[in-house]
Scaffold this motif. Sequence first.
Motif, PDB file in Angstrom:
ATOM      1  N   UNK B   7       9.824  26.794   8.422  1.00  0.00           N
ATOM      2  CA  UNK B   7       9.765  26.904   7.618  1.00  0.00           C
ATOM      3  C   UNK B   7      11.094  27.992   7.008  1.00  0.00           C
ATOM      4  N   UNK B  10      13.812  26.266   6.095  1.00  0.00           N
ATOM      5  CA  UNK B  10      13.917  25.798   5.376  1.00  0.00           C
ATOM      6  C   UNK B  10      14.280  26.915   3.901  1.00  0.00           C
ATOM      7  N   UNK B  27       8.892  29.049  -2.985  1.00  0.00           N
ATOM      8  CA  UNK B  27       7.866  28.504  -3.895  1.00  0.00           C
ATOM      9  C   UNK B  27       8.628  27.092  -3.716  1.00  0.00           C
ATOM     10  N   UNK B  28      10.243  26.509  -3.536  1.00  0.00           N
ATOM     11  CA  UNK B  28       9.919  25.583  -3.538  1.00  0.00           C
ATOM     12  C   UNK B  28      10.002  24.736  -2.210  1.00  0.00           C
ATOM     13  N   UNK B  29       9.664  25.365  -1.349  1.00  0.00           N
ATOM     14  CA  UNK B  29       9.196  25.298   0.081  1.00  0.00           C
ATOM     15  C   UNK B  29       7.900  24.780   0.434  1.00  0.00           C
ATOM     16  N   UNK B  30       6.740  25.697   0.235  1.00  0.00           N
ATOM     17  CA  UNK B  30       5.828  25.904  -0.179  1.00  0.00           C
ATOM     18  C   UNK B  30       5.772  24.097  -1.270  1.00  0.00           C
ATOM     19  N   UNK B  31       6.285  24.321  -2.160  1.00  0.00           N
ATOM     20  CA  UNK B  31       6.555  23.048  -3.360  1.00  0.00           C
ATOM     21  C   UNK B  31       5.839  21.737  -3.106  1.00  0.00           C
ATOM     22  N   UNK B  32       7.007  22.032  -1.986  1.00  0.00           N
ATOM     23  CA  UNK B  32       8.084  20.533  -1.547  1.00  0.00           C
ATOM     24  C   UNK B  32       6.232  20.212  -0.028  1.00  0.00           C
ATOM     25  N   UNK B  33       6.531  21.300   0.528  1.00  0.00           N
ATOM     26  CA  UNK B  33       5.505  20.876   1.597  1.00  0.00           C
ATOM     27  C   UNK B  33       3.825  20.482   1.271  1.00  0.00           C
ATOM     28  N   UNK B  34       3.399  20.988   0.126  1.00  0.00           N
ATOM     29  CA  UNK B  34       2.126  20.784  -0.258  1.00  0.00           C
ATOM     30  C   UNK B  34       2.375  19.849  -0.854  1.00  0.00           C
ATOM     31  N   UNK B  36       5.275  17.041  -2.618  1.00  0.00           N
ATOM     32  CA  UNK B  36       5.921  16.602  -2.584  1.00  0.00           C
ATOM     33  C   UNK B  36       7.048  16.298  -1.243  1.00  0.00           C
ATOM     34  N   UNK B  37       6.405  15.581  -0.225  1.00  0.00           N
ATOM     35  CA  UNK B  37       7.331  15.634   1.287  1.00  0.00           C
ATOM     36  C   UNK B  37       7.918  14.963   1.190  1.00  0.00           C
TER      37      UNK B  37
END
Lengths: 200, 200
Positions: B7, B10, B27-34, B36-37
């Motif tokens: 993480x 990333x 914020x982008x990393x969390x958004x993708x993981x939560x 929009x993988x």
Amino acid sequence: MEFSPLLRELIQALRCLPGVGGKSATRMAFHLLERDREGGLKLAGQLKAAMEGIQHCQDCRTFTEEEKCGICANPRRLEAGQLCVVETPGDVMAIEQTGLFAGRYFVLMGHLSPLDGIGPAELDLDKLDVLLGREPWGELILATNPTVEGDATAHYVAQMARRHHIKVSRIAHGVPVGGELEFVDGTTLSHSFSGRQPLV
Amino acid sequence: MEFSPLLRELIQALRCLPGVGGKSATRMAFHLLERDREGGLKLAGQLKAAMEGIQHCQDCRTFTEEEKCGICANPRRLEAGQLCVVETPGDVMAIEQTGLFAGRYFVLMGHLSPLDGIGPAELDLDKLDVLLGREPWGELILATNPTVEGDATAHYVAQMARRHHIKVSRIAHGVPVGGELEFVDGTTLSHSFSGRQPLV
């Protein structure tokens, strides 16, 4: 004329990032192509590794590529006997940065929101129930956001903890340090009054 | 405690994007993981394909994965006999959107900037020289930005075109449509006066 297919698809793909629209995506694509292809390739690799490798911690549900995250794997974090319930992994990070909390966390990855179809099952609250019964917790600290949904979630979790006879507390809400009373909204100010502490 | 290594890396990799600092990257990393993988994986694939596949057009230097871009490959774009010199592929797109220009482009991918080590060789001006001599151009339109560097670049390219006896023109600078005279800077206003056109 339009951009070439590969470029067009890259710009489209970049728009999956939050806060990135068409103009920003175009700017990002040009920046990477003109000045930082190495960074772009590295980002591609890290994205793939993270999307495929990062899962949820078995115990606290935060993001980690291991079975247990660094906090849950550390036996000394259990000694404090405190469990803090938060909404997101970012909240864990914010609390860790204060350096004041040495216990364990449970990350809900959201909050109860029946209208969006998010109930106790979606937040894995049965896992929290197991965790509450498994360890000899001295205190459960509710650190969900002070929003309607966060408060409702805190209320629900508090009832669960009471069934396990665990002391429950909620983080304080009030005037933020450095803020000015004049510009604080009424709800916060009333929280600030009802939660007043005796001066020792 | 810190984020898990994957993480953390990333988030670090996302910072190569322009305008993205630590907070936005997290914020982008969390958004993708939560949420929009799939989008994250697709972005990873498109990034890799674009960084490895997109090169410069043989003729006009814009970005393309083919040998020649869509405009240079279209023989009808040559018939107009006009060549427009711009700084970036984004400029090509902006001009194309006006729908007024049917000729060909040459993309400098920057401007002359001796202090940054960008001279005629870095802008592949020898390629432009070959292009100027190869086709029967009726007009060369200089559409570099109205900055000191853009003007200097335009001056340099104009001299090249004159050696080939090609008519040279520069796009007009003046008060933007919808703008108010009162708030326009002096240099623009003087350009606007000196470039005035007779009303027919």
